[in-house]
Motif scaffolding. Sequence first.
Motif, mmCIF file in Angstrom:
data_model
loop_
_atom_site.group_PDB
_atom_site.id
_atom_site.type_symbol
_atom_site.label_atom_id
_atom_site.label_comp_id
_atom_site.label_asym_id
_atom_site.label_seq_id
_atom_site.Cartn_x
_atom_site.Cartn_y
_atom_site.Cartn_z
ATOM 1 N N UNK A 140 0.843 -1.207 0.000
ATOM 2 C CA UNK A 140 0.000 0.000 0.000
ATOM 3 C C UNK A 140 0.871 1.246 0.000
ATOM 4 N N UNK A 141 1.966 1.204 0.763
ATOM 5 C CA UNK A 141 2.878 2.355 0.816
ATOM 6 C C UNK A 141 3.554 2.578 -0.533
ATOM 7 N N UNK A 142 3.946 1.497 -1.212
ATOM 8 C CA UNK A 142 4.575 1.655 -2.520
ATOM 9 C C UNK A 142 3.578 2.177 -3.558
ATOM 10 N N UNK A 143 2.329 1.747 -3.454
ATOM 11 C CA UNK A 143 1.307 2.266 -4.358
ATOM 12 C C UNK A 143 1.114 3.757 -4.150
ATOM 13 N N UNK A 144 1.161 4.180 -2.892
ATOM 14 C CA UNK A 144 1.063 5.605 -2.583
ATOM 15 C C UNK A 144 2.272 6.360 -3.123
ATOM 16 N N UNK A 145 3.441 5.723 -3.016
ATOM 17 C CA UNK A 145 4.650 6.358 -3.531
ATOM 18 C C UNK A 145 4.604 6.565 -5.036
ATOM 19 N N UNK A 198 10.507 6.163 -7.979
ATOM 20 C CA UNK A 198 11.346 5.119 -8.547
ATOM 21 C C UNK A 198 11.563 3.984 -7.552
ATOM 22 N N UNK A 199 11.750 4.323 -6.276
ATOM 23 C CA UNK A 199 11.905 3.296 -5.246
ATOM 24 C C UNK A 199 10.634 2.476 -5.101
ATOM 25 N N UNK A 200 9.484 3.133 -5.192
ATOM 26 C CA UNK A 200 8.208 2.418 -5.067
ATOM 27 C C UNK A 200 8.034 1.425 -6.214
ATOM 28 N N UNK A 201 8.348 1.849 -7.432
ATOM 29 C CA UNK A 201 8.230 0.960 -8.589
ATOM 30 C C UNK A 201 9.205 -0.204 -8.473
ATOM 31 N N UNK A 202 10.449 0.108 -8.139
ATOM 32 C CA UNK A 202 11.483 -0.927 -8.063
ATOM 33 C C UNK A 202 11.195 -1.927 -6.943
ATOM 34 N N UNK A 203 10.652 -1.445 -5.833
ATOM 35 C CA UNK A 203 10.321 -2.340 -4.722
ATOM 36 C C UNK A 203 9.249 -3.348 -5.139
ATOM 37 N N UNK A 204 8.270 -2.897 -5.885
ATOM 38 C CA UNK A 204 7.211 -3.804 -6.349
ATOM 39 C C UNK A 204 7.771 -4.838 -7.331
ATOM 40 N N UNK A 205 8.684 -4.394 -8.209
ATOM 41 C CA UNK A 205 9.307 -5.328 -9.148
ATOM 42 C C UNK A 205 10.157 -6.348 -8.398
#
Length: 321
Positions: A140-145, A198-205
Amino acid sequence: MVNLSQMLLYSLKRFISLAISLIIASVIIFTVIEIAPGDPAQFMLGINAQPDTVAALQEELGLNVPKHIRYFNWISGMIVGDFGTSYTYRTPVAEMIVDRLWISLPLALYALTISTFVAFLVGIYAAARRGKLTDTAVMAATQLGVAIPNFWFAMMLVLVFAINFQIFSAGGFNGWNNGIGFGLQSLTLPAIALALPQAAILARVMRSSLIDILGEDYIRTARAKGLSKHQALWRHGVRNALIPVLTIIGLQFAFLIAGAIIIEQVFYLPGLGRLIFQSISSRDLIVVESIIMLLVFIVIIVNFLVDIAYAIVDPRLRLTS
């Protein structure tokens, strides 16, 4: 020898694709900027300038030359490192770009370092706790990011850390002459603002790739041999999950170089992004064309290198391309 020939053929195809992309990009950039309303000579002299004065300045700047000739002069000059001369500052565009690269390039590298470090920790943490409440909270935090605009986040950083706590400056650049520490301090808030999405996208990947790897047979074999879940994760999972992640990192670096225009404007950094903004405002077309073309070149080159590196790591890609 077969692998080498396959690699050379793959590289040649990618190089041809790169060259075609650069040619198409140069035509589009030149065409779009040239058809934009407003004459640079008229803009520089003002609305009350006499027609003969405007014509003289157009001739001095080379604006009276047919557009197709200007295009070929521009491209041939860029090939040998001559980006032309700025209409406004009357200085070589190449010198202006080099001066500002000393800010934009470290900013991109700084942001990439932050985003990669944060993404690896967050992605591995979420994958190790898949399906648990902490995993849901992290996703949820990465989606917000991803959803938060980085310029809004930049202004919040200024409000909190520059105005309220006064830890960092609200804008400007101290310069590298005062020491690397002072320079990095000026770039910290802009780098964090750039790194967040960029961190949010990379974390999900990273999480998705690691979860896929953890379901492979060799991971189950490692667990059957006595490795704990965390040992199998770190010894076998993380290393094999890095291939798609490294691809994204390469693409992110290109984006961070080209996508810092708004952030540099928010923090008043004299980098390439701010130079583009100023050149558009003053109708300095040669500067705008050259910087955008340079950024496109960086993006395409990084994509090319990522493709080559990916093909070296994964031979199947060479056989299917």
